[in-house]
Design a protein around this motif. Structure first.
Motif, PDB file in Angstrom:
ATOM      1  N   VAL A  14     -16.733   2.488 -40.638  1.00  0.00           N
ATOM      2  CA  VAL A  14     -15.409   2.919 -40.052  1.00  0.00           C
ATOM      3  C   VAL A  14     -14.870   4.336 -40.552  1.00  0.00           C
ATOM      4  O   VAL A  14     -14.418   5.289 -39.815  1.00  0.00           O
ATOM      5  N   GLY A  15     -15.299   4.325 -41.897  1.00  0.00           N
ATOM      6  CA  GLY A  15     -14.782   5.754 -42.648  1.00  0.00           C
ATOM      7  C   GLY A  15     -15.483   6.863 -41.755  1.00  0.00           C
ATOM      8  O   GLY A  15     -15.127   7.770 -41.515  1.00  0.00           O
ATOM      9  N   ALA A  16     -16.825   6.631 -41.670  1.00  0.00           N
ATOM     10  CA  ALA A  16     -17.692   7.559 -41.197  1.00  0.00           C
ATOM     11  C   ALA A  16     -17.339   8.091 -39.732  1.00  0.00           C
ATOM     12  O   ALA A  16     -17.241   8.971 -39.145  1.00  0.00           O
ATOM     13  N   ALA A  17     -16.929   7.018 -38.995  1.00  0.00           N
ATOM     14  CA  ALA A  17     -16.383   7.048 -37.523  1.00  0.00           C
ATOM     15  C   ALA A  17     -14.982   7.806 -37.389  1.00  0.00           C
ATOM     16  O   ALA A  17     -14.993   8.701 -36.612  1.00  0.00           O
ATOM     17  N   VAL A  18     -13.998   7.483 -38.507  1.00  0.00           N
ATOM     18  CA  VAL A  18     -12.847   8.157 -38.676  1.00  0.00           C
ATOM     19  C   VAL A  18     -13.380   9.707 -38.783  1.00  0.00           C
ATOM     20  O   VAL A  18     -12.578  10.701 -38.046  1.00  0.00           O
ATOM     21  N   ASP A  20     -15.813  11.448 -38.044  1.00  0.00           N
ATOM     22  CA  ASP A  20     -16.302  12.036 -36.979  1.00  0.00           C
ATOM     23  C   ASP A  20     -15.271  12.605 -35.867  1.00  0.00           C
ATOM     24  O   ASP A  20     -15.255  13.435 -35.441  1.00  0.00           O
ATOM     25  N   ILE A  21     -14.327  11.415 -35.614  1.00  0.00           N
ATOM     26  CA  ILE A  21     -13.411  11.540 -34.589  1.00  0.00           C
ATOM     27  C   ILE A  21     -12.470  12.960 -35.062  1.00  0.00           C
ATOM     28  O   ILE A  21     -12.035  13.814 -34.370  1.00  0.00           O
ATOM     29  N   ILE A  22     -12.162  12.967 -36.123  1.00  0.00           N
ATOM     30  CA  ILE A  22     -11.106  13.989 -36.656  1.00  0.00           C
ATOM     31  C   ILE A  22     -11.983  15.425 -36.612  1.00  0.00           C
ATOM     32  O   ILE A  22     -11.459  16.281 -36.257  1.00  0.00           O
ATOM     33  N   LEU A  23     -13.191  15.283 -37.042  1.00  0.00           N
ATOM     34  CA  LEU A  23     -13.987  16.617 -36.978  1.00  0.00           C
ATOM     35  C   LEU A  23     -14.454  16.893 -35.747  1.00  0.00           C
ATOM     36  O   LEU A  23     -14.204  18.342 -35.386  1.00  0.00           O
ATOM     37  N   SER A  24     -14.523  16.072 -34.763  1.00  0.00           N
ATOM     38  CA  SER A  24     -14.967  16.593 -33.416  1.00  0.00           C
ATOM     39  C   SER A  24     -14.027  16.877 -32.517  1.00  0.00           C
ATOM     40  O   SER A  24     -14.246  17.431 -31.315  1.00  0.00           O
ATOM     41  N   ARG A  47     -22.660   9.259 -52.872  1.00  0.00           N
ATOM     42  CA  ARG A  47     -22.536  10.542 -52.368  1.00  0.00           C
ATOM     43  C   ARG A  47     -23.767  11.349 -51.498  1.00  0.00           C
ATOM     44  O   ARG A  47     -23.320  12.214 -50.911  1.00  0.00           O
ATOM     45  N   HIS A  48     -25.017  10.705 -51.790  1.00  0.00           N
ATOM     46  CA  HIS A  48     -26.094  11.304 -51.231  1.00  0.00           C
ATOM     47  C   HIS A  48     -26.475  10.786 -49.650  1.00  0.00           C
ATOM     48  O   HIS A  48     -27.406  11.321 -49.075  1.00  0.00           O
ATOM     49  N   ARG A  49     -25.500   9.712 -49.266  1.00  0.00           N
ATOM     50  CA  ARG A  49     -26.163   9.012 -48.209  1.00  0.00           C
ATOM     51  C   ARG A  49     -25.774   9.891 -46.919  1.00  0.00           C
ATOM     52  O   ARG A  49     -24.627  10.343 -46.726  1.00  0.00           O
ATOM     53  N   ASP A  50     -26.708   9.873 -46.069  1.00  0.00           N
ATOM     54  CA  ASP A  50     -26.462  10.718 -44.617  1.00  0.00           C
ATOM     55  C   ASP A  50     -25.583   9.736 -43.686  1.00  0.00           C
ATOM     56  O   ASP A  50     -26.021   8.580 -43.372  1.00  0.00           O
ATOM     57  N   ARG A  51     -24.205  10.207 -43.337  1.00  0.00           N
ATOM     58  CA  ARG A  51     -23.391   9.458 -42.691  1.00  0.00           C
ATOM     59  C   ARG A  51     -23.261  10.022 -41.208  1.00  0.00           C
ATOM     60  O   ARG A  51     -22.175   9.379 -40.540  1.00  0.00           O
ATOM     61  N   GLY A  52     -24.004  11.075 -40.825  1.00  0.00           N
ATOM     62  CA  GLY A  52     -24.025  11.688 -39.571  1.00  0.00           C
ATOM     63  C   GLY A  52     -22.864  12.752 -39.530  1.00  0.00           C
ATOM     64  O   GLY A  52     -22.491  12.851 -38.273  1.00  0.00           O
ATOM     65  N   VAL A  53     -22.239  12.702 -40.632  1.00  0.00           N
ATOM     66  CA  VAL A  53     -20.750  13.804 -40.445  1.00  0.00           C
ATOM     67  C   VAL A  53     -21.012  15.070 -41.532  1.00  0.00           C
ATOM     68  O   VAL A  53     -21.272  14.563 -42.570  1.00  0.00           O
ATOM     69  N   ASP A  54     -20.545  15.921 -41.116  1.00  0.00           N
ATOM     70  CA  ASP A  54     -20.888  17.039 -42.068  1.00  0.00           C
ATOM     71  C   ASP A  54     -19.705  17.175 -43.144  1.00  0.00           C
ATOM     72  O   ASP A  54     -18.285  17.422 -42.733  1.00  0.00           O
ATOM     73  N   LEU A  55     -19.627  16.708 -44.266  1.00  0.00           N
ATOM     74  CA  LEU A  55     -18.670  16.750 -45.327  1.00  0.00           C
ATOM     75  C   LEU A  55     -18.682  17.996 -46.355  1.00  0.00           C
ATOM     76  O   LEU A  55     -17.965  18.064 -47.373  1.00  0.00           O
ATOM     77  N   THR A  56     -19.345  19.088 -45.742  1.00  0.00           N
ATOM     78  CA  THR A  56     -19.164  20.433 -46.624  1.00  0.00           C
ATOM     79  C   THR A  56     -17.961  20.858 -46.900  1.00  0.00           C
ATOM     80  O   THR A  56     -16.999  20.878 -45.906  1.00  0.00           O
ATOM     81  N   GLY A  57     -17.596  21.209 -48.080  1.00  0.00           N
ATOM     82  CA  GLY A  57     -16.337  21.686 -48.498  1.00  0.00           C
ATOM     83  C   GLY A  57     -15.314  20.827 -48.886  1.00  0.00           C
ATOM     84  O   GLY A  57     -14.060  21.303 -49.053  1.00  0.00           O
ATOM     85  N   ILE A  58     -15.499  19.476 -48.409  1.00  0.00           N
ATOM     86  CA  ILE A  58     -14.531  18.431 -48.815  1.00  0.00           C
ATOM     87  C   ILE A  58     -14.737  17.983 -50.242  1.00  0.00           C
ATOM     88  O   ILE A  58     -15.795  17.836 -50.693  1.00  0.00           O
ATOM     89  N   ASP A  59     -13.379  17.785 -50.891  1.00  0.00           N
ATOM     90  CA  ASP A  59     -13.578  17.414 -52.386  1.00  0.00           C
ATOM     91  C   ASP A  59     -14.142  16.067 -52.380  1.00  0.00           C
ATOM     92  O   ASP A  59     -13.738  15.315 -51.820  1.00  0.00           O
ATOM     93  N   TRP A  60     -14.897  15.833 -53.422  1.00  0.00           N
ATOM     94  CA  TRP A  60     -15.577  14.552 -53.632  1.00  0.00           C
ATOM     95  C   TRP A  60     -15.050  14.037 -54.881  1.00  0.00           C
ATOM     96  O   TRP A  60     -15.224  14.569 -55.753  1.00  0.00           O
ATOM     97  N   PHE A  61     -14.536  12.627 -54.814  1.00  0.00           N
ATOM     98  CA  PHE A  61     -14.214  11.785 -56.027  1.00  0.00           C
ATOM     99  C   PHE A  61     -15.037  10.983 -56.109  1.00  0.00           C
ATOM    100  O   PHE A  61     -15.387   9.958 -55.358  1.00  0.00           O
ATOM    101  N   GLU A  62     -15.468  10.561 -57.554  1.00  0.00           N
ATOM    102  CA  GLU A  62     -16.249   9.222 -57.775  1.00  0.00           C
ATOM    103  C   GLU A  62     -15.297   8.045 -57.940  1.00  0.00           C
ATOM    104  O   GLU A  62     -15.547   6.993 -57.518  1.00  0.00           O
ATOM    105  N   ASP A  63     -14.256   8.283 -58.046  1.00  0.00           N
ATOM    106  CA  ASP A  63     -13.097   7.080 -58.379  1.00  0.00           C
ATOM    107  C   ASP A  63     -12.269   7.396 -57.329  1.00  0.00           C
ATOM    108  O   ASP A  63     -10.950   8.289 -57.224  1.00  0.00           O
ATOM    109  N   ALA A  64     -12.140   6.522 -56.464  1.00  0.00           N
ATOM    110  CA  ALA A  64     -11.074   6.340 -55.288  1.00  0.00           C
ATOM    111  C   ALA A  64      -9.764   6.251 -55.648  1.00  0.00           C
ATOM    112  O   ALA A  64      -8.558   6.666 -55.220  1.00  0.00           O
ATOM    113  N   ALA A  65      -9.468   5.331 -56.834  1.00  0.00           N
ATOM    114  CA  ALA A  65      -8.350   5.383 -57.478  1.00  0.00           C
ATOM    115  C   ALA A  65      -7.630   6.433 -57.998  1.00  0.00           C
ATOM    116  O   ALA A  65      -6.377   6.810 -57.863  1.00  0.00           O
ATOM    117  N   GLU A  66      -8.365   7.348 -58.579  1.00  0.00           N
ATOM    118  CA  GLU A  66      -7.878   8.641 -59.278  1.00  0.00           C
ATOM    119  C   GLU A  66      -7.726   9.663 -57.782  1.00  0.00           C
ATOM    120  O   GLU A  66      -6.955  10.155 -57.902  1.00  0.00           O
TER     121      GLU A  66
END
Ligand code: HSE
Length: 429
Positions: A14-18, A20-24, A47-66
């Protein structure tokens, strides 16, 4: 206008589909809400899984709560799931740091919806959850906005795609429950723990939310009477067809003079009912209200794209500055209605008994029904067996649930009845 900045917690299907909709659909979304929706941060397990969406330039957090507290974002999407743990912390952290929350998490809201709504209202942020009930069907929006001028008396329907798929396939193929459940799991319809679907819990989570938004009441999951579909046999489905019905797992919430009735259970609906024709993984929600009469909403209740569509509609509402009270009314107006017991239900019933094929059995069954004042409209027996059991099916005239239950308890004790009787409510919806 400045873009709406969004942080996504959970990048499963679902996250990847969201994303994708936002980006496309940037141009379309921009035109519809007058500003861009921009994904500024994400958090997921790998972090390294291919989800079919380009996440370049988006901040990555290891901890969702943070991330929920620190991301450069006005909105946090909670797409992790689960009624406790990290999903709950993400929502709480986002709200306490002044960010709107959009979630698809029906289990979390069924258990903690009122508390989270209070926190959101106190923090003057929105808690939006269109994706948590019936996926792509905009039912929360319909109840909260489209039907806002109505006094709603009932909201009911087919709220679990997995169960509907299983019941449809059992009818079409004559196969038994266990066999078809395995197929539904293989097709990816069922929740991680399929008992959440087949025991009726997932539908009950959704029903509790629908009842709250329809009736402006606090969420009360524990008031939902829940039964699943695991005891429905191929025989029941065939007998239902013979009697002119289809078996569906229904969620039913009624506003009555005594309070609110909420129940999830298999039910027989007439073949000419709109719900009888909602098949496979589709969901349907029927709303009965004073001004509109009856309205039926139908569509895909699960799946990455329909669910993502609902999530994005919530984001568009926030981008348009349309943030409404979580359960239709402000907290100060939320009611705490009394729970109406299912014992009070009045209606027809189907009973299937597995009995030894010998003289006097029907007389014993009739005696138990007579004692409770329950009368029989139809009695069917198919087949003969010198040694084993045979199914005997009774359609009971309209009667009170408490009486039927007492009669069933007596019948279950008879020596000639070899299995727990199967009782299915008949709903003329
Ligand atoms: N397991 C759910 C269903 C998915 O089958 O309907 C959507 O909530």
């Amino acid at each position: 206008m400045a873009p709406l900045r969004v942080a996504i917690a959970g990048l499963g299907t679902v996250g990847a589909a969201v994303a994708d909709i936002i980006l496309s659909r940037n141009t379309l979304i921009n035109a519809r809400c007058g500003r861009e929706i921009l994904i500024s941060a994400v958090s997921a397990r790998d972090r390294h899984r291919d989800r079919g969406v380009d996440l370049t330039g988006i901040d990555w957090f290891e901890d969702a709560a943070e991330m929920a507290m620190q991301a450069d974002a006005e909105v946090v999407l909670e797409l992790i799931g689960g009624e406790e743990g990290i999903a709950k912390t993400v929502c709480e952290n986002a709200i306490s740091s002044g960010r709107h929350v959009v979630t698809a998490n029906k289990a979390l809201l069924a258990m903690h919806g009122t508390a989270l709504a209070k926190a959101a209202e106190n923090a003057s942020v929105g808690l939006l959850y269109e994706a948590s009930v019936a996926g792509g069907i905009p039912v929360i929006k319909s109840l909260r906005e489209g039907f806002a001028g109505n006094k709603i008396s009932s909201v009911h329907g087919i709220l679990n795609g997995t169960c509907n798929y299983i019941l449809t396939t059992m009818r079409e193929t004559g196969r038994e429950f266990d066999d078809v459940l395995t197929e539904a799991q293989d097709l990816g319809y069922a929740e991680a723990d399929p008992s959440v679907d087949v025991d009726g819990i997932d539908a009950a989570h959704k029903l509790a939310l629908l009842a709250s938004v329809a009736f402006g009441a606090e969420v009360n999951f524990h008031a939902v009477h829940v039964e699943g579909i695991q005891f429905i046999s191929a025989d029941d489905i065939a007998f239902a067809s013979e009697l002119g019905y289809r078996i569906k797992l229904l969620g039913i919430a009624n506003q009555t003079e005594l309070g609110v009735e909420q129940r999830v259970h298999p039910a027989m609906v007439p073949i000419d009912s709109p719900l009888a024709h909602v098949e496979g993984v589709f969901n349907a929600v029927v709303v009965e209200a004073d001004a509109i009469g009856t309205s039926v909403l139908q569509g895909k209740g699960a799946g990455a794209k329909p669910t993502a569509s609902a999530v994005v509609s919530d984001l568009i509402d926030i981008a348009r500055n349309t943030v409404l009270p979580t359960f239709s009314v402000p907290l100060s107006e939320l009611s705490q209605p009394k729970t109406v017991s299912l014992d009070n239900r009045q209606g027809p019933y189907y009973l299937r008994l597995m009995v030894l094929d010998r003289p006097g059995v029907i007389a014993d069954v009739s005696a138990a029904l007579k004692e409770e004042g329950v009368s029989v409209e139809v009695l069917l027996q198919r087949g003969r067996s010198e040694e084993g059991s045979v199914p005997v099916v009774l359609k009971l005239h309209e009667t009170v649930e408490a009486n039927v239950r007492r009669a069933v308890e007596q019948i279950a004790q008879l020596d000639s009845v070899v299995e727990r009787p199967c009782m299915i409510r008949i709903e003329e919806l």
